[in-house]
Motif scaffolding. Structure first.
Motif, PDB file in Angstrom:
ATOM      1  N   GLY A   1       0.831  -1.197   0.000  1.00  0.00           N
ATOM      2  CA  GLY A   1       0.000   0.000   0.000  1.00  0.00           C
ATOM      3  C   GLY A   1       0.862   1.241   0.000  1.00  0.00           C
ATOM      4  O   GLY A   1       2.093   1.164   0.082  1.00  0.00           O
ATOM      5  N   GLU A   2       0.205   2.358  -0.095  1.00  0.00           N
ATOM      6  CA  GLU A   2       0.911   3.627  -0.103  1.00  0.00           C
ATOM      7  C   GLU A   2       1.572   3.867   1.242  1.00  0.00           C
ATOM      8  O   GLU A   2       1.189   3.278   2.254  1.00  0.00           O
ATOM      9  CB  GLU A   2      -0.067   4.768  -0.409  1.00  0.00           C
ATOM     10  CG  GLU A   2      -0.677   4.693  -1.785  1.00  0.00           C
ATOM     11  CD  GLU A   2      -1.668   5.814  -2.037  1.00  0.00           C
ATOM     12  OE1 GLU A   2      -1.722   6.768  -1.234  1.00  0.00           O
ATOM     13  OE2 GLU A   2      -2.394   5.726  -3.033  1.00  0.00           O
TER      14      GLU A   2
ATOM     15  N   VAL B   1       5.313  -6.501   5.423  1.00  0.00           N
ATOM     16  CA  VAL B   1       4.893  -5.365   4.601  1.00  0.00           C
ATOM     17  C   VAL B   1       6.069  -4.961   3.728  1.00  0.00           C
ATOM     18  O   VAL B   1       7.224  -5.106   4.116  1.00  0.00           O
ATOM     19  CB  VAL B   1       4.399  -4.163   5.443  1.00  0.00           C
ATOM     20  CG1 VAL B   1       3.254  -4.571   6.333  1.00  0.00           C
ATOM     21  CG2 VAL B   1       5.503  -3.557   6.257  1.00  0.00           C
ATOM     22  N   SER B   2       5.748  -4.461   2.538  1.00  0.00           N
ATOM     23  CA  SER B   2       6.822  -4.094   1.616  1.00  0.00           C
ATOM     24  C   SER B   2       6.335  -3.082   0.591  1.00  0.00           C
ATOM     25  O   SER B   2       5.156  -3.023   0.260  1.00  0.00           O
ATOM     26  CB  SER B   2       7.339  -5.339   0.884  1.00  0.00           C
ATOM     27  OG  SER B   2       8.429  -5.006   0.064  1.00  0.00           O
ATOM     28  N   HIS B   3       7.283  -2.302   0.105  1.00  0.00           N
ATOM     29  CA  HIS B   3       7.067  -1.402  -1.029  1.00  0.00           C
ATOM     30  C   HIS B   3       7.848  -1.881  -2.244  1.00  0.00           C
ATOM     31  O   HIS B   3       7.871  -1.210  -3.262  1.00  0.00           O
ATOM     32  CB  HIS B   3       7.557   0.016  -0.694  1.00  0.00           C
ATOM     33  CG  HIS B   3       6.799   0.677   0.392  1.00  0.00           C
ATOM     34  ND1 HIS B   3       5.588   1.281   0.172  1.00  0.00           N
ATOM     35  CD2 HIS B   3       7.062   0.821   1.709  1.00  0.00           C
ATOM     36  CE1 HIS B   3       5.146   1.785   1.307  1.00  0.00           C
ATOM     37  NE2 HIS B   3       6.016   1.515   2.255  1.00  0.00           N
ATOM     38  N   ASP B   4       8.505  -3.010  -2.108  1.00  0.00           N
ATOM     39  CA  ASP B   4       9.440  -3.500  -3.115  1.00  0.00           C
ATOM     40  C   ASP B   4       8.764  -4.515  -4.021  1.00  0.00           C
ATOM     41  O   ASP B   4       8.388  -5.605  -3.591  1.00  0.00           O
ATOM     42  CB  ASP B   4      10.641  -4.119  -2.410  1.00  0.00           C
ATOM     43  CG  ASP B   4      11.744  -4.533  -3.358  1.00  0.00           C
ATOM     44  OD1 ASP B   4      11.496  -4.673  -4.572  1.00  0.00           O
ATOM     45  OD2 ASP B   4      12.871  -4.730  -2.880  1.00  0.00           O
ATOM     46  N   ILE B   5       8.649  -4.181  -5.278  1.00  0.00           N
ATOM     47  CA  ILE B   5       7.970  -5.037  -6.247  1.00  0.00           C
ATOM     48  C   ILE B   5       8.636  -6.411  -6.360  1.00  0.00           C
ATOM     49  O   ILE B   5       7.955  -7.425  -6.539  1.00  0.00           O
ATOM     50  CB  ILE B   5       7.896  -4.333  -7.616  1.00  0.00           C
ATOM     51  CG1 ILE B   5       6.833  -4.967  -8.483  1.00  0.00           C
ATOM     52  CG2 ILE B   5       9.233  -4.316  -8.303  1.00  0.00           C
ATOM     53  CD1 ILE B   5       6.449  -4.130  -9.663  1.00  0.00           C
ATOM     54  N   LEU B   6       9.944  -6.470  -6.197  1.00  0.00           N
ATOM     55  CA  LEU B   6      10.645  -7.748  -6.327  1.00  0.00           C
ATOM     56  C   LEU B   6      10.393  -8.683  -5.152  1.00  0.00           C
ATOM     57  O   LEU B   6      10.672  -9.872  -5.240  1.00  0.00           O
ATOM     58  CB  LEU B   6      12.148  -7.505  -6.501  1.00  0.00           C
ATOM     59  CG  LEU B   6      12.521  -6.789  -7.803  1.00  0.00           C
ATOM     60  CD1 LEU B   6      14.017  -6.511  -7.853  1.00  0.00           C
ATOM     61  CD2 LEU B   6      12.082  -7.585  -9.016  1.00  0.00           C
TER      62      LEU B   6
ATOM     63  N   VAL C   1      -1.955  -8.591  -0.200  1.00  0.00           N
ATOM     64  CA  VAL C   1      -3.160  -7.891   0.239  1.00  0.00           C
ATOM     65  C   VAL C   1      -2.887  -6.398   0.390  1.00  0.00           C
ATOM     66  O   VAL C   1      -1.762  -5.979   0.633  1.00  0.00           O
ATOM     67  CB  VAL C   1      -3.701  -8.459   1.574  1.00  0.00           C
ATOM     68  CG1 VAL C   1      -4.123  -9.911   1.412  1.00  0.00           C
ATOM     69  CG2 VAL C   1      -2.703  -8.313   2.694  1.00  0.00           C
ATOM     70  N   THR C   2      -3.943  -5.626   0.227  1.00  0.00           N
ATOM     71  CA  THR C   2      -3.919  -4.205   0.573  1.00  0.00           C
ATOM     72  C   THR C   2      -4.735  -4.057   1.854  1.00  0.00           C
ATOM     73  O   THR C   2      -5.443  -4.969   2.260  1.00  0.00           O
ATOM     74  CB  THR C   2      -4.501  -3.322  -0.539  1.00  0.00           C
ATOM     75  OG1 THR C   2      -5.852  -3.717  -0.777  1.00  0.00           O
ATOM     76  CG2 THR C   2      -3.691  -3.427  -1.812  1.00  0.00           C
ATOM     77  N   LEU C   3      -4.666  -2.883   2.417  1.00  0.00           N
ATOM     78  CA  LEU C   3      -5.228  -2.681   3.735  1.00  0.00           C
ATOM     79  C   LEU C   3      -5.965  -1.357   3.810  1.00  0.00           C
ATOM     80  O   LEU C   3      -5.488  -0.339   3.313  1.00  0.00           O
ATOM     81  CB  LEU C   3      -4.069  -2.694   4.742  1.00  0.00           C
ATOM     82  CG  LEU C   3      -4.309  -2.264   6.159  1.00  0.00           C
ATOM     83  CD1 LEU C   3      -5.141  -3.316   6.882  1.00  0.00           C
ATOM     84  CD2 LEU C   3      -2.973  -2.081   6.864  1.00  0.00           C
TER      85      LEU C   3
ATOM     86  N   VAL D   1       2.437  -0.834  -6.050  1.00  0.00           N
ATOM     87  CA  VAL D   1       3.796  -0.654  -5.532  1.00  0.00           C
ATOM     88  C   VAL D   1       4.587   0.341  -6.387  1.00  0.00           C
ATOM     89  O   VAL D   1       5.425   1.073  -5.867  1.00  0.00           O
ATOM     90  CB  VAL D   1       4.528  -2.011  -5.451  1.00  0.00           C
ATOM     91  CG1 VAL D   1       5.989  -1.848  -5.131  1.00  0.00           C
ATOM     92  CG2 VAL D   1       3.859  -2.891  -4.416  1.00  0.00           C
ATOM     93  N   SER D   2       4.303   0.397  -7.678  1.00  0.00           N
ATOM     94  CA  SER D   2       5.098   1.267  -8.560  1.00  0.00           C
ATOM     95  C   SER D   2       4.642   2.714  -8.546  1.00  0.00           C
ATOM     96  O   SER D   2       5.205   3.553  -9.237  1.00  0.00           O
ATOM     97  CB  SER D   2       5.087   0.719  -9.989  1.00  0.00           C
ATOM     98  OG  SER D   2       3.774   0.736 -10.513  1.00  0.00           O
TER      99      SER D   2
END
Length: 151
Positions: free
Chosen positions: A7-8, A112-117, A126-128, A149-150
């Motif tokens: 998520g953002e 939790v992550s912001h990393d597409i890889l 999941v999103t929240l 994520v991008s």
């Protein structure tokens, strides 16, 4: 099961891990909880890694050994905020993420992550959203996750 929450920024992902920590009996929040209260699960280490934790490919082998051992605590759910955050090498974080997915074969791992890889090994993405202090999860597929994520 290996679940990645995306998520953002400031959408409450880390707060969700804290919520789980407070509501799920036996959960272990890596880097937050006192690790001394959770024994190392040597049987899990053997199932996941075999005779010893493989450190090939890690730039900081001692840090990797500590993190991977820590991920094998006796707990019902392993909670990890931003896999690889604080590692000296981006590639070490990705390798740790791969091993967390393997650990997820034996217990629930939520990160939790912001990393597409770091999404490609997830069993669920999941999103929240929060509704009156209660987290509401929505499962997304990899294509949707990559868009989120991008951003």
């Amino acid at each position: 099961m290996f679940i990645v929450v995306i998520g953002e920024c400031s959408s409450g992902k880390s707060a969700y891990l804290q919520y789980l920590r407070d509501t799920v009996k036996g959960s272990y929040f890596m880097g937050v909880d006192d690790a001394r209260r959770y024994n190392i699960d040597t049987a899990l280490i053997e199932k996941v890694f075999g005779d010893e934790i493989p450190l090939d490919g890690f730039k900081d082998k001692e840090d990797a050994r500590r993190k991977l051992t820590d991920a094998c605590r006796e707990c019902s759910v392993l909670l990890v905020d931003q896999v690889g955050f604080g590692t000296r090498s981006y590639s070490d974080g990705r390798l740790i993420n791969n091993w967390l997915a393997e650990i997820g074969r034996y217990k629930n791992v939520i990160t939790v992550s912001h990393d597409i890889l770091k999404l490609y090994n997830a069993d669920r993405i999941v999103t929240l959203n929060w509704d009156d202090g209660v987290p509401k999860l929505q499962e997304v597929d990899l294509d949707e996750a990559e868009k989120i994520v991008s951003v």
